[in-house]
Write an enzyme that holds these catalytic residues in place. Sequence first.
Site, PDB file in Angstrom:
ATOM      1  N   SER A 135       0.734 -22.582  -0.834  1.00 39.70           N
ATOM      2  CA  SER A 135       2.054 -21.964  -0.688  1.00 39.70           C
ATOM      3  C   SER A 135       1.974 -20.535  -1.193  1.00 39.70           C
ATOM      4  CB  SER A 135       3.101 -22.735  -1.484  1.00 39.70           C
ATOM      5  OG  SER A 135       4.322 -22.022  -1.508  1.00 39.70           O
ATOM      6  N   TYR A 195       7.991 -26.136  -8.668  1.00 36.74           N
ATOM      7  CA  TYR A 195       7.192 -26.161  -7.434  1.00 36.74           C
ATOM      8  C   TYR A 195       6.138 -25.070  -7.462  1.00 36.74           C
ATOM      9  CZ  TYR A 195       6.125 -25.921  -2.436  1.00 36.74           C
ATOM     10  OH  TYR A 195       5.485 -25.898  -1.220  1.00 36.74           O
ATOM     11  N   LYS A 221       2.081 -25.640  -7.286  1.00 37.94           N
ATOM     12  CA  LYS A 221       1.269 -25.052  -6.226  1.00 37.94           C
ATOM     13  C   LYS A 221       0.210 -24.107  -6.792  1.00 37.94           C
ATOM     14  CE  LYS A 221       2.460 -26.834  -2.312  1.00 37.94           C
ATOM     15  NZ  LYS A 221       1.464 -27.585  -1.519  1.00 37.94           N
TER      16      LYS A 221
END
Length: 309
Positions: free
Chosen positions: A143, A157, A161
């Site tokens: 990402s 998140y 990642k």
Amino acid sequence: MKQVILVTGASSGFGALSARALAHAGHTVYASMRETAGRNAPQVKAVDDYARDHDVDLRTVELDVQSHASADAAVARIVAAHGRIDVVVHNAGHMVFGPAEAFTPEQYAQLFDVNVLGTQRVNRAALPHLRRQGRGLVLWVGSSSHRGGTPPYLAPYFAAKAAMDALAVSYAGELARWGIETSIVVPGAFTKGTNHFAHSGTPADAARVAEYDAGPTAGFSDEILAGLAACEPADADVATVAAAMVDVVDHPFGRRPFRVHVDPSQDGCEVVSVVADRIRAEFLRRIGLGDLLAPRDNVCLRAEVSHVA
């Protein structure tokens, strides 16, 4: 060359799109997901229908990345059916959205379990087979969030990642001499075409969320989402992520790109990654490990030795 491919987290989003695209490219693709006999039974039927209607070799397999036993069983089933597994696509993941403070430590741990430890479970199941084969590809779906513009309210998140990317980079060097190649596809923040934002998790501490919603950050969620959507070009298409994965898989062995960015919003991750990957390459060469920047062709080496013998 036709490859046997496992795609994790393929019930929807990038996973479902890439599984279909890879099957259309002529590969045997296992779209893995959990609860294939329960919650995801409709997705299993959709995959079966799609494979029949488009005459492609697309199958499903039960795989919960949060279970060692499930990962082992899924890989064993694939190897039993084909005698090999050529490509592992680490796509499974989960997004959350909200104030970082309002997520409990247990929520952070659960997110790391899915996004980071899940890849380790699958690697431990699949890599012994790839190492015995002397060739393979591990394709990580990262990402741009971990190095790009990093907007607020996505901290857990982003952290997961970033950890996954660090793991991928380390694995790349450790697997190169085994003949196993590494590529990292880095999608940007697509706000349309997937369910990432619609299905994102929320903080468990509602009281903390309420404090953020009533304080100087009142309305912040809407600001962030509107800003992200405004950065995304009208023609941004999530199918380009699946196309990038097909391109990586179909590249000749030893010439696959280490990192591919697919970010219509151009949040800056690619700029940072180019520098970071260059520094990594320079340092490996400085310490005498430059050969780790490309996979060793053990298959051709074995063939040469066999011919000489």
